[in-house]
Design a protein around this motif. Structure first.
Motif, PDB file in Angstrom:
ATOM      1  N   VAL A  45     -24.151-131.839  58.943  1.00 37.10           N
ATOM      2  CA  VAL A  45     -22.811-132.393  59.176  1.00 37.10           C
ATOM      3  C   VAL A  45     -22.747-133.030  60.565  1.00 37.10           C
ATOM      4  CG1 VAL A  45     -20.358-131.858  59.380  1.00 37.10           C
ATOM      5  CG2 VAL A  45     -21.711-130.771  57.591  1.00 37.10           C
ATOM      6  N   GLN A  46     -23.399-132.413  61.554  1.00 34.97           N
ATOM      7  CA  GLN A  46     -23.449-133.011  62.895  1.00 34.97           C
ATOM      8  C   GLN A  46     -24.111-134.391  62.836  1.00 34.97           C
ATOM      9  OE1 GLN A  46     -22.202-131.939  65.799  1.00 34.97           O
ATOM     10  NE2 GLN A  46     -21.466-129.954  65.100  1.00 34.97           N
ATOM     11  N   SER A  99     -17.064-128.316  59.094  1.00 35.85           N
ATOM     12  CA  SER A  99     -17.912-127.313  58.433  1.00 35.85           C
ATOM     13  C   SER A  99     -17.196-125.975  58.286  1.00 35.85           C
ATOM     14  CB  SER A  99     -19.203-127.109  59.226  1.00 35.85           C
ATOM     15  OG  SER A  99     -19.983-128.279  59.249  1.00 35.85           O
ATOM     16  N   GLY A 100     -16.362-125.608  59.263  1.00 30.92           N
ATOM     17  CA  GLY A 100     -15.711-124.304  59.259  1.00 30.92           C
ATOM     18  C   GLY A 100     -14.349-124.265  58.600  1.00 30.92           C
ATOM     19  N   VAL A 141     -20.869-121.938  63.591  1.00 30.56           N
ATOM     20  CA  VAL A 141     -19.707-122.788  63.868  1.00 30.56           C
ATOM     21  C   VAL A 141     -18.778-122.171  64.904  1.00 30.56           C
ATOM     22  CG1 VAL A 141     -17.579-123.710  62.851  1.00 30.56           C
ATOM     23  CG2 VAL A 141     -19.751-123.968  61.644  1.00 30.56           C
ATOM     24  N   ALA A 185     -18.165-129.587  63.531  1.00 31.28           N
ATOM     25  CA  ALA A 185     -18.138-128.131  63.368  1.00 31.28           C
ATOM     26  C   ALA A 185     -16.814-127.669  62.769  1.00 31.28           C
ATOM     27  CB  ALA A 185     -18.375-127.445  64.715  1.00 31.28           C
ATOM     28  N   ALA A 217     -18.862-130.602  53.717  1.00 28.78           N
ATOM     29  CA  ALA A 217     -18.467-129.224  54.008  1.00 28.78           C
ATOM     30  C   ALA A 217     -18.896-128.272  52.898  1.00 28.78           C
ATOM     31  CB  ALA A 217     -16.960-129.144  54.213  1.00 28.78           C
ATOM     32  N   ALA A 259     -26.991-126.218  65.654  1.00 29.92           N
ATOM     33  CA  ALA A 259     -25.694-125.821  65.099  1.00 29.92           C
ATOM     34  C   ALA A 259     -25.812-124.591  64.195  1.00 29.92           C
ATOM     35  CB  ALA A 259     -25.076-126.985  64.334  1.00 29.92           C
ATOM     36  N   LYS A 260     -26.802-124.584  63.314  1.00 31.57           N
ATOM     37  CA  LYS A 260     -26.936-123.460  62.375  1.00 31.57           C
ATOM     38  C   LYS A 260     -27.294-122.175  63.117  1.00 31.57           C
ATOM     39  CE  LYS A 260     -29.077-122.164  57.994  1.00 31.57           C
ATOM     40  NZ  LYS A 260     -30.002-122.593  56.902  1.00 31.57           N
ATOM     41  N   SER A 285     -25.537-128.251  55.482  1.00 28.30           N
ATOM     42  CA  SER A 285     -25.563-127.263  56.552  1.00 28.30           C
ATOM     43  C   SER A 285     -24.818-127.808  57.767  1.00 28.30           C
ATOM     44  CB  SER A 285     -27.010-126.958  56.943  1.00 28.30           C
ATOM     45  OG  SER A 285     -27.610-128.097  57.556  1.00 28.30           O
ATOM     46  N   GLU A 286     -24.560-126.914  58.736  1.00 25.96           N
ATOM     47  CA  GLU A 286     -23.850-127.335  59.941  1.00 25.96           C
ATOM     48  C   GLU A 286     -24.591-128.452  60.671  1.00 25.96           C
ATOM     49  OE1 GLU A 286     -24.587-124.293  59.137  1.00 25.96           O
ATOM     50  OE2 GLU A 286     -22.919-122.897  59.426  1.00 25.96           O
TER      51      GLU A 286
END
Length: 407
Positions: free
Chosen positions: A136-137, A331-332, A284, A328, A128, A279-280, A132-133
């Motif tokens: 993380v996925q 990440s958020g 998110v 997500a 996190a 995702a990016k 990047s998003e």
């Protein structure tokens, strides 16, 4: 490419690749017990339902280390925590194959849970802060690879060598290799190891040393924790009850129902891999809301069952839709609670996943026994609707000062 450039490239890519490998290793043990249990319980001379003792022990350890992971990261650093945790998990898995008494196995379950929880929460906290998003996925897609490899290993050990212990020792070996890898790469996991630029480095969420007691007083933290409790409960419930719903309540042939249930996890894994690509671009906030919206649509379709192929479409849609949600949400975390509280919050979020994965499917089972299995899509629809509402509440505008605290 000179030596300096190669070193910088390795320092940037190394933690990403090692984190993916660690998540594969994290998923592998979770695919062992279901296949090994019939043989394992005969070796220990325990009844069929004794597996519950081992699961409770593992969940207890997992929740404990996850909940405390923010404080552990602050004290030890991510690298040391991951090295110790992988060593604990590997040692516990080897211990499974050596102990002569069942109670010793249960005790080792706590140790295995402690290691797994710290690995999961520690890597998610680091991801996190640094990934990047999309990365993380893919990190969470790696877990899916691990939980797919685990059953292959244990099945091969049982069918070829007639030994569940060999399968556990192989997976334990992966854990110990990961522990050594983290020891040898401790410098990669220190905040501030990246290439320096002019001016002060932007503060990351792992830089904050916020006391846990301060974090748990924040209402937004508990709202974020509730999202994980409900989400994991919904994710697990469909995977657990889809087969029973289709075969016992809707008359679907077992082979077909098995394929449908398998399609849920297959599209789930594919969804995470694909989500890493967009995702990016979506962000998110939009990704989570769109995913929950489509998941709600799939649950309603499963509930209403308006046409012959509705079961297939619904289960596949839900699996694909919810795939990006968990990564997500990780990440958020700092967007919802503030960077000052994010590290501790991630640990708390990971801690309640065990509760959500056990309590919500159990509640659905109780309701299904009292009424019918048709309550499964009804409860899932309510869960996804509640998740959508809670997420909107969690993302309401807030004021954050320069220290990463919500004012």
């Amino acid at each position: 490419m000179d030596v300096s450039t190669r070193t910088k490239t390795l320092t940037r890519l190394g933690p990403v690749l090692l984190a993916y490998a660690a998540f594969i290793a994290l998923g592998m043990p979770d695919g062992l017990l279901g296949i090994a249990w019939p043989t394992m319980r005969l070796d220990f001379g325990v009844p069929l339902d004794a597996v519950g003792m081992l699961l409770v022990a593992a969940v207890t350890g997992y929740m404990t280390s996850s909940f405390l992971s923010g404080a552990l990261v602050a004290r030890l650093g991510v690298g040391k925590l991951l090295a110790i945790s992988c060593a604990l998990t590997g040692t516990a898995l080897i211990g499974y194959t050596l102990v002569p008494q069942w109670w010793m196995m249960v005790a080792l379950g706590v140790v295995a849970g402690l290691g797994a929880g710290a690995i999961d929460a520690g890597l998610n906290t680091y991801a996190a802060a640094h990934f990047s998003e999309g990365l993380v996925q893919w990190l969470h897609a790696s877990y899916g690879i691990g939980i797919t490899i685990g059953p292959i290993i244990i099945t091969t050990a049982l069918t070829t060598y007639d030994s569940w212990r060999l399968g556990y020792r192989i997976v334990a070996g992966f854990q110990l290799v990961m522990a050594l890898a983290f020891v040898l790469t401790l410098s990669w996991w220190r905040d501030g190891h990246e290439e320096q630029t002019d001016g002060p480095r932007e503060k990351r969420l792992t830089d904050y040393k916020t006391p846990l007691a301060e974090t748990i007083r924040r209402p937004r933290v508990w709202l974020s924790v509730a999202l994980f409790f409900l989400y994991v409960g919904a994710e697990t419930s469909l995977g657990l009850w889809a087969f029973s719903l289709l075969t016992e309540a809707r008359g679907v042939a077992p082979r077909v129902a098995g394929l449908l249930t398998g399609s849920y996890w297959a599209t789930f894994t594919i969804g995470r891999i694909l989500a890493g690509l967009y995702a990016k671009r979506l962000g998110v906030d939009l990704l989570v809301q769109a995913s929950l919206g489509f998941a709600l649509l799939g649950a309603l379709l499963l509930w209403l069952n308006p046409f012959p192929l509705a079961n297939l479409v619904a289960v596949t849609l839900v699996g694909f839709a919810i795939a990006p949600v968990f990564p997500a949400l990780i990440s958020g975390t700092s967007q919802r609670v503030g960077a000052h509280y994010a590290a501790n919050t991630i640990g708390m979020q990971m801690a309640v996943t065990g509760l959500g994965a056990s309590l919500i499917p159990t509640l659905i089972g109780v309701l299904a026994r009292r009424f019918s299995l048709e309550v499964v899509p009804v409860v899932l629809s309510l869960l996804f609707l509640t998740l959508f509402i809670l997420y909107r509440l969690a993302m309401t505008p807030r004021v954050e000062n320069g220290n990463g605290q919500v004012a």
